[in-house]
Design a protein around this motif. Sequence first.
Motif, PDB file in Angstrom:
ATOM      1  N   ASP A  60       0.861  -1.175   0.000  1.00 40.88           N
ATOM      2  CA  ASP A  60       0.000   0.000   0.000  1.00 40.88           C
ATOM      3  C   ASP A  60       0.902   1.231   0.000  1.00 40.88           C
ATOM      4  O   ASP A  60       2.139   1.134  -0.007  1.00 40.88           O
ATOM      5  N   ARG A  61       0.307   2.398   0.025  1.00 46.13           N
ATOM      6  CA  ARG A  61       1.097   3.633  -0.087  1.00 46.13           C
ATOM      7  C   ARG A  61       2.117   3.767   1.043  1.00 46.13           C
ATOM      8  O   ARG A  61       3.274   4.144   0.816  1.00 46.13           O
ATOM      9  N   ASN A  62       1.690   3.480   2.253  1.00 43.63           N
ATOM     10  CA  ASN A  62       2.583   3.642   3.395  1.00 43.63           C
ATOM     11  C   ASN A  62       3.759   2.671   3.330  1.00 43.63           C
ATOM     12  O   ASN A  62       4.917   3.050   3.562  1.00 43.63           O
ATOM     13  N   ASP A  63       3.457   1.416   3.013  1.00 44.67           N
ATOM     14  CA  ASP A  63       4.517   0.410   2.918  1.00 44.67           C
ATOM     15  C   ASP A  63       5.528   0.789   1.842  1.00 44.67           C
ATOM     16  O   ASP A  63       6.744   0.692   2.031  1.00 44.67           O
ATOM     17  N   TRP A  64       5.000   1.199   0.689  1.00 38.39           N
ATOM     18  CA  TRP A  64       5.873   1.517  -0.438  1.00 38.39           C
ATOM     19  C   TRP A  64       6.693   2.770  -0.174  1.00 38.39           C
ATOM     20  O   TRP A  64       7.901   2.820  -0.467  1.00 38.39           O
ATOM     21  N   SER A  65       6.071   3.796   0.378  1.00 36.99           N
ATOM     22  CA  SER A  65       6.765   5.052   0.653  1.00 36.99           C
ATOM     23  C   SER A  65       7.958   4.838   1.577  1.00 36.99           C
ATOM     24  O   SER A  65       9.004   5.493   1.427  1.00 36.99           O
ATOM     25  N   ALA A  66       7.820   3.913   2.528  1.00 32.02           N
ATOM     26  CA  ALA A  66       8.902   3.646   3.475  1.00 32.02           C
ATOM     27  C   ALA A  66      10.146   3.086   2.787  1.00 32.02           C
ATOM     28  O   ALA A  66      11.260   3.181   3.318  1.00 32.02           O
ATOM     29  N   LEU A  67       9.974   2.533   1.579  1.00 34.08           N
ATOM     30  CA  LEU A  67      11.094   1.931   0.855  1.00 34.08           C
ATOM     31  C   LEU A  67      11.976   2.971   0.160  1.00 34.08           C
ATOM     32  O   LEU A  67      12.972   2.620  -0.458  1.00 34.08           O
ATOM     33  N   ARG A  68      11.600   4.237   0.285  1.00 33.32           N
ATOM     34  CA  ARG A  68      12.441   5.310  -0.265  1.00 33.32           C
ATOM     35  C   ARG A  68      13.827   5.284   0.382  1.00 33.32           C
ATOM     36  O   ARG A  68      14.840   5.547  -0.274  1.00 33.32           O
ATOM     37  N   ASP A  69      13.868   4.989   1.687  1.00 28.65           N
ATOM     38  CA  ASP A  69      15.128   4.826   2.422  1.00 28.65           C
ATOM     39  C   ASP A  69      16.051   6.039   2.263  1.00 28.65           C
ATOM     40  O   ASP A  69      17.214   5.900   1.894  1.00 28.65           O
ATOM     41  N   HIS A  70      15.523   7.223   2.518  1.00 29.04           N
ATOM     42  CA  HIS A  70      16.305   8.467   2.528  1.00 29.04           C
ATOM     43  C   HIS A  70      16.833   8.873   1.151  1.00 29.04           C
ATOM     44  O   HIS A  70      17.740   9.714   1.054  1.00 29.04           O
ATOM     45  N   THR A  71      16.308   8.274   0.093  1.00 27.03           N
ATOM     46  CA  THR A  71      16.704   8.700  -1.249  1.00 27.03           C
ATOM     47  C   THR A  71      16.324  10.166  -1.426  1.00 27.03           C
ATOM     48  O   THR A  71      15.173  10.541  -1.233  1.00 27.03           O
ATOM     49  N   PRO A  72      17.271  11.035  -1.799  1.00 30.08           N
ATOM     50  CA  PRO A  72      16.960  12.471  -1.931  1.00 30.08           C
ATOM     51  C   PRO A  72      16.034  12.738  -3.114  1.00 30.08           C
ATOM     52  O   PRO A  72      16.015  11.971  -4.087  1.00 30.08           O
ATOM     53  N   LEU A  73      15.256  13.798  -3.012  1.00 32.19           N
ATOM     54  CA  LEU A  73      14.339  14.189  -4.082  1.00 32.19           C
ATOM     55  C   LEU A  73      15.049  15.191  -4.998  1.00 32.19           C
ATOM     56  O   LEU A  73      15.207  16.359  -4.638  1.00 32.19           O
ATOM     57  N   PRO A  74      15.476  14.764  -6.184  1.00 32.49           N
ATOM     58  CA  PRO A  74      16.245  15.653  -7.066  1.00 32.49           C
ATOM     59  C   PRO A  74      15.364  16.382  -8.077  1.00 32.49           C
ATOM     60  O   PRO A  74      15.735  16.543  -9.239  1.00 32.49           O
ATOM     61  N   MET A  75      14.176  16.803  -7.681  1.00 32.40           N
ATOM     62  CA  MET A  75      13.238  17.411  -8.626  1.00 32.40           C
ATOM     63  C   MET A  75      12.519  18.577  -7.979  1.00 32.40           C
ATOM     64  O   MET A  75      12.130  18.518  -6.810  1.00 32.40           O
ATOM     65  N   THR A  76      12.333  19.637  -8.744  1.00 28.81           N
ATOM     66  CA  THR A  76      11.613  20.808  -8.255  1.00 28.81           C
ATOM     67  C   THR A  76      10.175  20.789  -8.771  1.00 28.81           C
ATOM     68  O   THR A  76       9.844  20.038  -9.695  1.00 28.81           O
ATOM     69  N   GLU A  77       9.346  21.640  -8.192  1.00 30.77           N
ATOM     70  CA  GLU A  77       7.958  21.771  -8.658  1.00 30.77           C
ATOM     71  C   GLU A  77       7.920  22.184 -10.127  1.00 30.77           C
ATOM     72  O   GLU A  77       7.095  21.692 -10.899  1.00 30.77           O
ATOM     73  N   ALA A  78       8.817  23.078 -10.518  1.00 31.14           N
ATOM     74  CA  ALA A  78       8.846  23.553 -11.906  1.00 31.14           C
ATOM     75  C   ALA A  78       9.190  22.416 -12.867  1.00 31.14           C
ATOM     76  O   ALA A  78       8.593  22.297 -13.945  1.00 31.14           O
ATOM     77  N   GLU A  79      10.148  21.582 -12.479  1.00 25.32           N
ATOM     78  CA  GLU A  79      10.517  20.441 -13.324  1.00 25.32           C
ATOM     79  C   GLU A  79       9.355  19.463 -13.451  1.00 25.32           C
ATOM     80  O   GLU A  79       9.097  18.925 -14.533  1.00 25.32           O
ATOM     81  N   LEU A  80       8.649  19.241 -12.354  1.00 23.47           N
ATOM     82  CA  LEU A  80       7.515  18.329 -12.375  1.00 23.47           C
ATOM     83  C   LEU A  80       6.425  18.840 -13.305  1.00 23.47           C
ATOM     84  O   LEU A  80       5.837  18.062 -14.072  1.00 23.47           O
ATOM     85  N   GLU A  81       6.150  20.122 -13.262  1.00 21.32           N
ATOM     86  CA  GLU A  81       5.122  20.695 -14.139  1.00 21.32           C
ATOM     87  C   GLU A  81       5.451  20.461 -15.604  1.00 21.32           C
ATOM     88  O   GLU A  81       4.563  20.227 -16.427  1.00 21.32           O
ATOM     89  N   HIS A  82       6.732  20.505 -15.924  1.00 19.26           N
ATOM     90  CA  HIS A  82       7.169  20.298 -17.308  1.00 19.26           C
ATOM     91  C   HIS A  82       6.982  18.851 -17.744  1.00 19.26           C
ATOM     92  O   HIS A  82       6.764  18.570 -18.932  1.00 19.26           O
ATOM     93  N   LEU A  83       7.048  17.922 -16.778  1.00 20.21           N
ATOM     94  CA  LEU A  83       6.985  16.498 -17.104  1.00 20.21           C
ATOM     95  C   LEU A  83       5.569  15.938 -17.121  1.00 20.21           C
ATOM     96  O   LEU A  83       5.311  14.915 -17.754  1.00 20.21           O
ATOM     97  N   LYS A  84       4.656  16.603 -16.424  1.00 18.93           N
ATOM     98  CA  LYS A  84       3.294  16.077 -16.300  1.00 18.93           C
ATOM     99  C   LYS A  84       2.529  16.134 -17.613  1.00 18.93           C
ATOM    100  O   LYS A  84       2.717  17.033 -18.417  1.00 18.93           O
ATOM    101  N   GLY A  85       1.627  15.166 -17.779  1.00 26.82           N
ATOM    102  CA  GLY A  85       0.730  15.162 -18.926  1.00 26.82           C
ATOM    103  C   GLY A  85      -0.312  16.253 -18.797  1.00 26.82           C
ATOM    104  O   GLY A  85      -0.431  16.927 -17.756  1.00 26.82           O
ATOM    105  N   LEU A  86      -1.118  16.405 -19.841  1.00 27.35           N
ATOM    106  CA  LEU A  86      -2.052  17.524 -19.938  1.00 27.35           C
ATOM    107  C   LEU A  86      -3.007  17.595 -18.760  1.00 27.35           C
ATOM    108  O   LEU A  86      -3.262  18.674 -18.219  1.00 27.35           O
ATOM    109  N   ASN A  87      -3.549  16.473 -18.332  1.00 26.44           N
ATOM    110  CA  ASN A  87      -4.501  16.500 -17.210  1.00 26.44           C
ATOM    111  C   ASN A  87      -4.050  15.583 -16.078  1.00 26.44           C
ATOM    112  O   ASN A  87      -4.864  15.082 -15.313  1.00 26.44           O
ATOM    113  N   GLU A  88      -2.736  15.357 -15.977  1.00 24.02           N
ATOM    114  CA  GLU A  88      -2.195  14.521 -14.912  1.00 24.02           C
ATOM    115  C   GLU A  88      -2.068  15.321 -13.624  1.00 24.02           C
ATOM    116  O   GLU A  88      -1.501  16.414 -13.621  1.00 24.02           O
TER     117      GLU A  88
END
Length: 307
Positions: free
Chosen positions: A11-39
């Motif tokens: 489930d979401r909680n179980d899966w999220s815990a597997l991140r194991d401190h992996t850093p987030l190398p993405m900004t909000e602006a970068e995400l907006e560029h990658l998202k689909g039209l109505n994603e």
Amino acid sequence: MKPHSLYIEFDRNDWSALRDHTPLPMTEAELEHLKGLNEQVSIQEVEQMYLPLTRLIHLYVEASRRLHLASTAFHGKQTQKVPYIIGIAGSVAVGKSTTSRLLQSLLSRWDGHRNVDLVTTDGFLYPNRVLEERGMMNKKGFPESYDIKKLLKFIATVKSGAAEAHAPVYSHLYYDILQDEVQVVRNPDILILEGINVLQVNKEAQIFVSDFFDFSIFVDAQERDIEQWYIERFLMLRDTAFRNPTSYFHKYGSLTKEEAVQTATRIWKEINSRNLSENILPTKGRAQLILRKDADHSIRNIYLRKL
């Protein structure tokens, strides 16, 4: 979905815990560029769902490298490590393209595999003139509408470690192959191949596209949700791309909202729903990982095939 015994469910909680401190190398602006039209993908979704997935794939890629070294030590012949290939399948409008772009961006930030290419199978559709000659325009996207021989030749060239492989380019504006353009893939560390039927098998064939995959993902959701997303995207395109006089779908640009909803619903029922039930869904169990999405586009469950 009731998970098959071949899969481990998270489930979401179980899966999220597997991140194991992996850093987030993405900004909000970068995400907006990658998202689909109505994603509707938030930076929190990337952090909780996609980062653990890229960590898992990174571990698999590194394991593949170690296996290559072990194999080389065994047979004593020096061979170049070939690209690690990931196939991403799922319905029209389910969010495959956004998933693919997110994975490409995130995986390219891991040491050891900075060169990550993304190719969609749209370019391997037969040109419209061929589909028209064969009376198949209303089956565009069905398995028989693809030049599978050309796709197999491409993927085999990539997997052989060739210096270059060429993929045709598809235009969603013109709804056709661009005859004078190619995408050049230059021996990447990872290649992501995205398309609705990449896990398809053909009883008459001796080899399948998926035979070349090292890892495969199926993006899944309830059909009623996918249909709604398709209609929403159609409405957004009516107000944007369809207004372009050069668009293949320019005739839809002047539809009222009610007419557009009726048109999109008809297209979904007559074409996309059929393709989903007849060709796409039956391949879900062939994927190594299934992403199950909710009506709000968020990932609810993940199913990982047991090793």
